[in-house]
Design an enzyme around this catalytic site. Structure first.
Site, PDB file in Angstrom:
ATOM      1  N   SER A  46      27.435  24.672  15.075  1.00  0.00           N
ATOM      2  CA  SER A  46      27.689  24.735  13.640  1.00  0.00           C
ATOM      3  C   SER A  46      29.127  25.175  13.331  1.00  0.00           C
ATOM      4  CB  SER A  46      26.646  25.670  13.021  1.00  0.00           C
ATOM      5  OG  SER A  46      26.362  25.265  11.736  1.00  0.00           O
ATOM      6  N   LYS A  96      32.624  23.826  15.168  1.00  0.00           N
ATOM      7  CA  LYS A  96      33.934  23.429  14.620  1.00  0.00           C
ATOM      8  C   LYS A  96      35.002  24.212  15.389  1.00  0.00           C
ATOM      9  CE  LYS A  96      31.746  23.881   9.963  1.00  0.00           C
ATOM     10  NZ  LYS A  96      30.893  22.781   9.680  1.00  0.00           N
ATOM     11  N   TRP A 111      22.587  17.497   6.643  1.00  0.00           N
ATOM     12  CA  TRP A 111      23.749  18.187   6.045  1.00  0.00           C
ATOM     13  C   TRP A 111      24.992  18.008   6.928  1.00  0.00           C
ATOM     14  CZ3 TRP A 111      25.413  19.887   1.653  1.00  0.00           C
ATOM     15  CH2 TRP A 111      26.260  20.984   1.524  1.00  0.00           C
ATOM     16  N   HIS A 163      18.651  21.898  12.675  1.00  0.00           N
ATOM     17  CA  HIS A 163      19.940  22.522  12.944  1.00  0.00           C
ATOM     18  C   HIS A 163      19.725  23.764  13.822  1.00  0.00           C
ATOM     19  CE1 HIS A 163      24.091  23.317  11.816  1.00  0.00           C
ATOM     20  NE2 HIS A 163      23.789  24.557  11.504  1.00  0.00           N
TER      21      HIS A 163
HETATM   22  C1  GCU Z   1      26.582  26.064   6.477  1.00  0.00           C
HETATM   23  C2  GCU Z   1      27.834  25.225   6.343  1.00  0.00           C
HETATM   24  C3  GCU Z   1      28.087  24.375   7.579  1.00  0.00           C
HETATM   25  C4  GCU Z   1      28.026  25.219   8.823  1.00  0.00           C
HETATM   26  C5  GCU Z   1      26.750  26.030   8.856  1.00  0.00           C
HETATM   27  C6  GCU Z   1      26.646  27.036   9.998  1.00  0.00           C
HETATM   28  O1  GCU Z   1      25.457  25.234   6.461  1.00  0.00           O
HETATM   29  O2  GCU Z   1      27.730  24.458   5.183  1.00  0.00           O
HETATM   30  O3  GCU Z   1      29.345  23.752   7.500  1.00  0.00           O
HETATM   31  O4  GCU Z   1      28.180  24.421   9.966  1.00  0.00           O
HETATM   32  O5  GCU Z   1      26.635  26.796   7.673  1.00  0.00           O
HETATM   33  O6  GCU Z   1      27.643  27.443  10.544  1.00  0.00           O
HETATM   34  O7  GCU Z   1      25.521  27.447  10.287  1.00  0.00           O
END
Ligand code: GCU
Length: 409
Positions: free
Chosen positions: A249, A253, A340, A390
């Protein structure tokens, strides 16, 4: 940081609503020159892309900073019922009379002199990834979270082992890899406030927040991974030429940006990284640039805000971030119920990055057709979409290990 984005559009979850757009070619320079050799990619195109992402997406580091000292806080050569060596190593950094420390939790296979290692951050403290009672609890700021019993921004004993399902420690060790993890809040607390963490450590005297082209939190966390790699080079028990960056997540990144900025990472894994990670921004599917800059204004540099609800204006897209990792092995993974994060956008991005891998004679994704659920494509560039939500699962780890055995080890 500033948050000027006003999000007007509805979330797109329907493929027919995805706008048509031109995918910027990794192998054509901003000036229109075609790149047809590794030499030109490395001398001309890679640097200009890296610079763009640095100045306009993640933000650049204000200055270089080396490890001041490191301390082995704790060590046991018979951890996890005799299966592993455990070490908890604190790295300390100093600048302008200020100090920052973070602690790496390491599990290494007992039977290896020098282990390849998966390195990745955790969300709620090193003690959450295992039941192991010896793992120290961080005193750094944390986001409150009922599930983890976190009130008053403090990590607690009760959440020990709460995230074991995301960290297949035994499978990793049995496969002959070490695991290294760090609580991300020790490097930079995850909040829109730049008074603490590594940002504060590196400010010029009167500075209170990063400049528009300076690092947001993702770049700060990536910096921490790179410094951990510096430490690995000094640790005789670790094979620093075989360190794989991993993250889920927002930390996926982070893993990608660490892998893009430091070529010493031997492989890179993005688990469900989504918008601002592996997913193509121009598809605007699921989370968009405007959304992410509104909800998490501190993750990217302020310059990125000019693309909020304005993805058309981006001269790059995230497949070019992936291409910066070439020719090193790259694994992008999605989850079916994680709309998402735009699984298709994550797949296409790894496909479009593949042209740079092919320039190096490496095998990329090779097909524009998305694989079926639970049917991984594993080449130097790998991709899977698994069933479920997720998260990070054993299925993900089994596949990362298989791919790492074939392409990294
Ligand atoms: C939120 C956010 C995402 C991210 C995620 C996470 O959902 O919008 O961009 O990847 O949190 O880090 O769990």
């Amino acid at each position: 940081m500033l948050s000027m984005s006003i999000v007007t559009s509805q979330t797109i979850y329907d493929e027919s609503k995805v706008p048509t757009f031109e995918v910027p070619d990794p192998l054509v320079t901003f000036g229109g020159e075609k790149i047809n050799s590794v030499r030109k990619w490395e001398k001309v195109r890679r640097p200009e892309l890296l610079k763009f992402f640095e100045n306009n997406v993640y933000g650049k580091l204000p200055k270089a900073l080396k490890i001041d000292s490191y301390t082995i806080l704790e060590q046991d050569n018979n951890a996890l019922n005799g299966k592993a060596k455990r070490k908890q190593v604190q790295l300390t950094f100093k600048n302008n009379d200020k100090i920052l420390s973070f602690t790496i939790l390491l599990y290494l296979p007992k039977n290896l002199d020098k282990a390849p290692v998966f390195l990745g951050y955790n969300f709620y403290g090193n003690h959450t990834i295992t039941e192991d009672k010896a793992v120290l609890i961080s005193t750094a700021w944390a986001n409150n979270n009922e599930d983890f019993g976190i009130e008053n921004h403090t990590l607690i004993e009760e959440s020990r082992g709460k995230r074991t399902h995301r960290w297949a420690v035994e499978k990793i060790l049995d496969a002959g890899y070490g695991l290294a993890t760090i609580y991300y809040g020790e490097v930079d607390p995850d909040k829109n406030d730049f008074s603490d963490g590594v940002h504060n450590l590196l400010y010029q005297q009167t500075q209170r927040q990063p400049k528009p082209d300076e690092w947001g939190s993702i770049a700060a966390w990536s910096w921490g991974m790179v410094r951990a790699l510096d430490y690995f080079e000094k640790d005789p028990e670790i094979d620093a030429t075989k360190v794989i960056s991993f993250g889920h997540s927002r930390l996926g990144k982070t893993s990608l940006w660490a892998g893009a900025t430091d070529v010493r990472f031997a492989g890179v894994i993005s688990n469900n990284s989504g918008c601002g990670g592996a997913a193509l921004s121009k598809r605007k599917f699921g989370e968009t640039v405007g959304r992410i800059n509104t909800s998490f204004p501190h993750w990217f540099c302020d310059n990125f805000d000019q693309y909020s609800d304005n993805e058309e204006a981006l001269p790059v897209d995230q497949h070019q971030l992936l291409a910066l990792i070439a020719p090193r092995p790259l694994y992008v993974a999605s989850a079916q119920e994680d709309e998402w994060a735009d699984p298709k956008g994550e797949f296409l991005s790894s496909y479009y990055a593949s042209s740079v891998y092919e320039l190096y004679g490496k095998k990329g994704i090779g097909t524009m057709e998305m694989p079926k659920v639970n049917e991984p494509i594993q080449n130097t560039v790998a991709y899977h979409i698994r069933t479920g939500k997720h998260d990070v699962t054993d299925y993900d780890w089994e596949n990362y290990i298989k791919w790492a055995n074939a392409f990294v080890k």
